[in-house]
Each structure stands twice: as structure tokens, then as C-alpha cells.
Design a protein around this motif. Sequence first.
Motif, PDB file in Angstrom:
ATOM      1  N   THR A  53     -16.228  48.523 -48.770  1.00 29.20           N
ATOM      2  CA  THR A  53     -16.445  48.284 -50.362  1.00 29.20           C
ATOM      3  C   THR A  53     -15.575  46.968 -51.038  1.00 29.20           C
ATOM      4  OG1 THR A  53     -14.353  49.238 -51.056  1.00 29.20           O
ATOM      5  CG2 THR A  53     -16.573  50.431 -51.064  1.00 29.20           C
ATOM      6  N   THR A  54     -15.193  46.468 -49.736  1.00 29.32           N
ATOM      7  CA  THR A  54     -14.325  45.140 -50.180  1.00 29.32           C
ATOM      8  C   THR A  54     -15.243  43.625 -49.593  1.00 29.32           C
ATOM      9  OG1 THR A  54     -12.275  45.773 -49.368  1.00 29.32           O
ATOM     10  CG2 THR A  54     -12.348  43.418 -49.516  1.00 29.32           C
ATOM     11  N   PRO A  55     -15.696  42.867 -50.929  1.00 27.76           N
ATOM     12  CA  PRO A  55     -16.393  41.669 -50.313  1.00 27.76           C
ATOM     13  C   PRO A  55     -15.739  40.657 -49.554  1.00 27.76           C
ATOM     14  CG  PRO A  55     -15.441  41.520 -52.758  1.00 27.76           C
ATOM     15  CD  PRO A  55     -15.002  42.867 -52.168  1.00 27.76           C
ATOM     16  N   ILE A  56     -16.825  39.918 -48.773  1.00 23.81           N
ATOM     17  CA  ILE A  56     -16.364  38.975 -47.879  1.00 23.81           C
ATOM     18  C   ILE A  56     -16.770  37.487 -48.546  1.00 23.81           C
ATOM     19  CG2 ILE A  56     -16.359  38.134 -45.662  1.00 23.81           C
ATOM     20  CD1 ILE A  56     -17.088  40.581 -44.425  1.00 23.81           C
ATOM     21  N   TYR A  57     -15.593  36.925 -48.623  1.00 22.40           N
ATOM     22  CA  TYR A  57     -15.975  35.393 -49.441  1.00 22.40           C
ATOM     23  C   TYR A  57     -15.935  34.222 -48.367  1.00 22.40           C
ATOM     24  CZ  TYR A  57     -15.299  37.735 -53.952  1.00 22.40           C
ATOM     25  OH  TYR A  57     -15.730  38.669 -54.858  1.00 22.40           O
ATOM     26  N   SER A  58     -16.855  33.226 -48.579  1.00 19.10           N
ATOM     27  CA  SER A  58     -16.737  32.122 -48.002  1.00 19.10           C
ATOM     28  C   SER A  58     -16.357  30.944 -48.566  1.00 19.10           C
ATOM     29  CB  SER A  58     -18.227  31.892 -47.296  1.00 19.10           C
ATOM     30  OG  SER A  58     -18.386  30.750 -46.756  1.00 19.10           O
ATOM     31  N   PHE A  59     -15.480  29.959 -48.112  1.00 22.54           N
ATOM     32  CA  PHE A  59     -14.943  28.843 -48.626  1.00 22.54           C
ATOM     33  C   PHE A  59     -15.600  27.673 -47.954  1.00 22.54           C
ATOM     34  CE2 PHE A  59     -12.120  32.263 -49.917  1.00 22.54           C
ATOM     35  CZ  PHE A  59     -12.288  32.243 -51.126  1.00 22.54           C
ATOM     36  N   ARG A  60     -16.516  26.914 -48.469  1.00 17.68           N
ATOM     37  CA  ARG A  60     -16.956  25.794 -47.554  1.00 17.68           C
ATOM     38  C   ARG A  60     -16.684  24.351 -48.319  1.00 17.68           C
ATOM     39  NH1 ARG A  60     -21.213  24.992 -44.157  1.00 17.68           N
ATOM     40  NH2 ARG A  60     -22.426  23.062 -44.377  1.00 17.68           N
ATOM     41  N   MET A  61     -16.162  23.556 -47.590  1.00 17.63           N
ATOM     42  CA  MET A  61     -15.461  22.138 -48.232  1.00 17.63           C
ATOM     43  C   MET A  61     -15.827  21.012 -47.050  1.00 17.63           C
ATOM     44  SD  MET A  61     -11.619  23.591 -47.064  1.00 17.63           S
ATOM     45  CE  MET A  61     -12.343  25.286 -47.231  1.00 17.63           C
ATOM     46  N   LYS A  62     -15.707  19.923 -47.736  1.00 14.31           N
ATOM     47  CA  LYS A  62     -15.933  18.874 -47.016  1.00 14.31           C
ATOM     48  C   LYS A  62     -14.632  18.082 -46.573  1.00 14.31           C
ATOM     49  CE  LYS A  62     -19.373  16.123 -48.084  1.00 14.31           C
ATOM     50  NZ  LYS A  62     -20.305  15.112 -48.853  1.00 14.31           N
ATOM     51  N   HIS A  63     -14.363  17.370 -45.325  1.00 10.62           N
ATOM     52  CA  HIS A  63     -13.252  16.852 -45.237  1.00 10.62           C
ATOM     53  C   HIS A  63     -13.634  15.428 -45.237  1.00 10.62           C
ATOM     54  CE1 HIS A  63     -10.236  15.520 -41.592  1.00 10.62           C
ATOM     55  NE2 HIS A  63      -9.885  15.336 -42.855  1.00 10.62           N
ATOM     56  N   VAL A  64     -12.882  14.811 -46.373  1.00 11.13           N
ATOM     57  CA  VAL A  64     -13.034  13.401 -46.815  1.00 11.13           C
ATOM     58  C   VAL A  64     -12.879  12.416 -45.720  1.00 11.13           C
ATOM     59  CG1 VAL A  64     -12.577  14.024 -49.012  1.00 11.13           C
ATOM     60  CG2 VAL A  64     -10.630  13.316 -47.445  1.00 11.13           C
ATOM     61  N   ALA A  65     -12.006  12.609 -44.689  1.00 11.97           N
ATOM     62  CA  ALA A  65     -12.023  11.705 -43.440  1.00 11.97           C
ATOM     63  C   ALA A  65     -13.105  11.384 -42.755  1.00 11.97           C
ATOM     64  CB  ALA A  65     -10.826  12.146 -42.806  1.00 11.97           C
ATOM     65  N   CYS A  66     -13.923  12.268 -42.497  1.00 15.31           N
ATOM     66  CA  CYS A  66     -15.215  12.297 -41.543  1.00 15.31           C
ATOM     67  C   CYS A  66     -16.429  12.764 -42.474  1.00 15.31           C
ATOM     68  CB  CYS A  66     -14.990  13.077 -40.293  1.00 15.31           C
ATOM     69  SG  CYS A  66     -14.761  14.703 -40.527  1.00 15.31           S
ATOM     70  N   GLY A  67     -16.139  13.129 -43.558  1.00 18.68           N
ATOM     71  CA  GLY A  67     -17.514  13.841 -44.129  1.00 18.68           C
ATOM     72  C   GLY A  67     -17.947  15.215 -43.714  1.00 18.68           C
ATOM     73  N   GLY A  68     -17.347  15.774 -42.542  1.00 14.21           N
ATOM     74  CA  GLY A  68     -17.850  17.007 -42.154  1.00 14.21           C
ATOM     75  C   GLY A  68     -17.642  18.149 -42.837  1.00 14.21           C
ATOM     76  N   TRP A  69     -18.472  19.202 -42.847  1.00 13.96           N
ATOM     77  CA  TRP A  69     -18.169  20.397 -43.653  1.00 13.96           C
ATOM     78  C   TRP A  69     -17.533  21.324 -42.641  1.00 13.96           C
ATOM     79  CZ3 TRP A  69     -19.350  21.192 -48.692  1.00 13.96           C
ATOM     80  CH2 TRP A  69     -20.143  20.218 -49.165  1.00 13.96           C
ATOM     81  N   ILE A  70     -16.385  22.244 -43.588  1.00 17.07           N
ATOM     82  CA  ILE A  70     -15.554  23.309 -42.883  1.00 17.07           C
ATOM     83  C   ILE A  70     -15.847  24.298 -43.653  1.00 17.07           C
ATOM     84  CG2 ILE A  70     -13.200  23.846 -42.372  1.00 17.07           C
ATOM     85  CD1 ILE A  70     -12.573  20.921 -42.032  1.00 17.07           C
ATOM     86  N   GLU A  71     -16.054  25.463 -43.052  1.00 13.81           N
ATOM     87  CA  GLU A  71     -16.147  26.850 -43.562  1.00 13.81           C
ATOM     88  C   GLU A  71     -15.032  27.973 -43.309  1.00 13.81           C
ATOM     89  OE1 GLU A  71     -19.650  30.389 -44.345  1.00 13.81           O
ATOM     90  OE2 GLU A  71     -20.257  28.296 -43.288  1.00 13.81           O
ATOM     91  N   ILE A  72     -14.627  28.496 -44.114  1.00 14.58           N
ATOM     92  CA  ILE A  72     -13.422  29.468 -43.954  1.00 14.58           C
ATOM     93  C   ILE A  72     -13.759  30.675 -44.434  1.00 14.58           C
ATOM     94  CG2 ILE A  72     -10.937  30.071 -44.253  1.00 14.58           C
ATOM     95  CD1 ILE A  72     -10.268  27.335 -43.717  1.00 14.58           C
ATOM     96  N   ARG A  73     -13.905  32.023 -43.811  1.00 12.20           N
ATOM     97  CA  ARG A  73     -14.261  33.071 -44.489  1.00 12.20           C
ATOM     98  C   ARG A  73     -12.778  34.097 -44.501  1.00 12.20           C
ATOM     99  NH1 ARG A  73     -20.282  34.852 -42.396  1.00 12.20           N
ATOM    100  NH2 ARG A  73     -21.219  32.833 -43.147  1.00 12.20           N
ATOM    101  N   THR A  74     -13.009  34.898 -45.436  1.00 10.41           N
ATOM    102  CA  THR A  74     -11.994  36.030 -45.327  1.00 10.41           C
ATOM    103  C   THR A  74     -12.512  36.961 -44.356  1.00 10.41           C
ATOM    104  OG1 THR A  74     -12.946  37.293 -47.281  1.00 10.41           O
ATOM    105  CG2 THR A  74     -11.542  35.676 -47.825  1.00 10.41           C
ATOM    106  N   ASP A  75     -11.252  37.931 -43.922  1.00  7.33           N
ATOM    107  CA  ASP A  75     -11.302  38.972 -42.898  1.00  7.33           C
ATOM    108  C   ASP A  75     -10.580  40.113 -43.520  1.00  7.33           C
ATOM    109  OD1 ASP A  75     -11.714  40.511 -40.843  1.00  7.33           O
ATOM    110  OD2 ASP A  75     -10.556  39.205 -39.424  1.00  7.33           O
ATOM    111  N   PRO A  76     -11.100  40.860 -44.413  1.00  3.96           N
ATOM    112  CA  PRO A  76     -10.584  42.110 -45.024  1.00  3.96           C
ATOM    113  C   PRO A  76     -10.104  43.043 -43.934  1.00  3.96           C
ATOM    114  CG  PRO A  76     -12.574  41.616 -46.128  1.00  3.96           C
ATOM    115  CD  PRO A  76     -12.489  40.886 -45.010  1.00  3.96           C
ATOM    116  N   LYS A  77     -10.741  43.234 -42.749  1.00  2.00           N
ATOM    117  CA  LYS A  77     -10.122  44.104 -41.793  1.00  2.00           C
ATOM    118  C   LYS A  77      -9.003  43.867 -41.392  1.00  2.00           C
ATOM    119  CE  LYS A  77     -11.768  45.912 -37.311  1.00  2.00           C
ATOM    120  NZ  LYS A  77     -12.913  45.814 -36.327  1.00  2.00           N
ATOM    121  N   ASN A  78      -8.722  42.434 -41.011  1.00  2.00           N
ATOM    122  CA  ASN A  78      -7.278  42.278 -40.439  1.00  2.00           C
ATOM    123  C   ASN A  78      -6.503  41.456 -41.457  1.00  2.00           C
ATOM    124  OD1 ASN A  78      -8.103  42.821 -37.644  1.00  2.00           O
ATOM    125  ND2 ASN A  78      -9.244  41.090 -37.488  1.00  2.00           N
TER     126      ASN A  78
END
Length: 343
Positions: free
Chosen positions: A80-105
Motif C-alpha cells: 500500500t506504499t507508493p513508489i515515487y520517481s524523481f527525475r532531474m537534469k544534470h546542468v554540467a552535461c545535460g543528462g537526465w538522472i532518475e532516482i526512485r524510492t525503495d519502500p521495501k529496503n
Amino acid sequence: MQGFNMGRYVPPEHEGTTSANKLAGKHALGSRARKAGQGILTVRFEMPFAIWCATCPKPTIIGQGVRFNAEKKKVGNYHTTPIYSFRMKHVACGGWIEIRTDPKNTAYVVTEGAKKRDTGEDKVQEGEIRIKTDEERERLANDAFTALEGKVEDKRQATTDKSRIEELQRAKEKDWSDPGEANRRLRKTFRVERKVRQKNEGLTEELKDKMSLGMELLEETEDDRRRAGFVEFGEFDSARAIVKAKSRPLFADSSASKKPLAKRVTDAEERREKLRKELGNNTRAMLDPFLNVDKPSVPAMSSVCFLKRKRSSIEDTERSSNVKETNVEAKAPVPALVDYDSD
């Protein structure tokens, strides 16, 4: 009644039925909710750990605590716990980075554009119990060799833990066979140490009051005593000081390092005061003319002065006679054209 010039005006015919944002067709969060139709909300995200960017041409690390404007989105659920994704841009190179929550651990997982920096914190330490995942349990149940290897590892770990537990039990029985005696021994040691601490605190407070120190002084250590033993103040007699320095062994133990801190400070102040008085007396003796009478060098200086005065008087007499002769010669008639030197 709405506030003046606050951008929240609602006409009287709509007051109480709707809000100013709905009338203006805007979201309450403003530009942060420009992708609200896609289920994305812009938030301020702080990097939970250091990561290596995979898009930069050179290996680049993004430190823990660096903040980004990230797009937050719900991507799933763990029970019943939602998993969220955080997507951001690295300004130094313009690449996208995605980090997600892990409620299990109860952690964060890097899923795209970067890799977590390995600091060894995720490794299982000695004494920790690692919980097996569903895949590992299924592999143990279906693979006989994996189950056999697990049993051998479990037996080895059980033997090690058993020997350690028995060692701890023997140590406890030895030290706490008589709880009353052990308690008495601990209290006795505590009393002695408490008296020493109180004495040191008293000496420290006296030293702070005497030196007008507005800082906390740490407890004296053996390294401090050894360093203080290397400090020496000069002697009044320079010849004796030189002889003492030459005759002193190179690696001799200094008795000053064995004295307490307050005693060494007192001795240093006494030597400093004696040195100051000696310096003042010597300076006054050299500058005061009335104190030079008893010195052995005074007669020699007086004779020199007498010789100088006598010599100067003779020179003055010769100079006066020469002046008279020149005056007499000046009165004599001088020819009009006479060759003479410039001297």
C-alpha cells in the motif's frame, strides 16, 4: 472581504461558490504544477548519497546534499506504499538522472543516468544478518547445489558464533561470579578516578583565573608533558649556560616533564620575572652615567678623554699660531703677478 491587490479577488456573484485560482484557470502551486495533467509535480530534491554521473564525458561525482529541481511522479506501489520517481537534469552535461524510492529496503535506488558511489556501507558487516530476497529463497528451494553451499556456510557461521558466545559466557562467569565484589571493585575505581578528576578540574580553574583564559582547557596528556619538557629558558650566566648545554646528554629525560602543569607554570613565571629584573638592571647600568663610576673601564675611558682633550688643546694652539703667521704675512705687500699653487 479579500485583501487589497493580492490577486485573489472574487466577484460578488461568485463569492463563496468558487476560488480565484479556478476563475483564473491557474493551479495553486503555479509553475510547479505545469505538468500536473501528467501526474508530475516539480519539487526541490536533495541528493541522498553521492553518485557518479554516467552522461558526463569524464567521471564526475555529484556529492551528497546537492539539490535539484526534480520532477516527482508516482510509478508504482509496494503493497500500500507508493513508489515515487524523481527525475532531474544534470546542468554540467545535460543528462537526465532518475532516482526512485525503495519502500521495501527503506532506501533510494538509482535507476537511470548515474551509479551510486560504493563506500562499503551496503556490505554485510560481521555480526549482521542479511535477509534473503524472494528470488534467493526460490533459488535455494529449486537448486540443490545452492542449498548445499548455503548449508555449509550456515554451519561454518554457526560454529564461529558458538565459540564466540562460549567465550563471552566464560568471561562473564569469571568477572561476575560474585556480583557484590565486582560492584565494590568498580565503585572503588570510580571513586579514585573521580577524586583525580576533581583535583585536575580545580587546578584547571585556578590556571584559567590566573591567566585570564576564556577558553576550555583540555586534560593534560603524556604528549603534552613531553613537549613541555623540551622548552627551556635562558640562564643569567651565559658562560655557565653554554657549559651546561654542552655537557647535557642528547637523549636525557627532563625532570621538568615529570612536574605537574601548575608547578611548571609557576617556575616559568618565576624565571621570567628574574630575567626581566636582570635585563632592567643591566639596561639601567649601561644608560645611567652615574652608575659607571665603579666600573673598571671608567679610568681607561677617562684617560682616553684626557688624552683627547690634551691633544685637542695642542692642536688648537698650533692652529692659532698658524693663524697669526698668516695674518702677518697678509699685511706684507704682495706682488701683482705671482705664480702660486692653488693650495
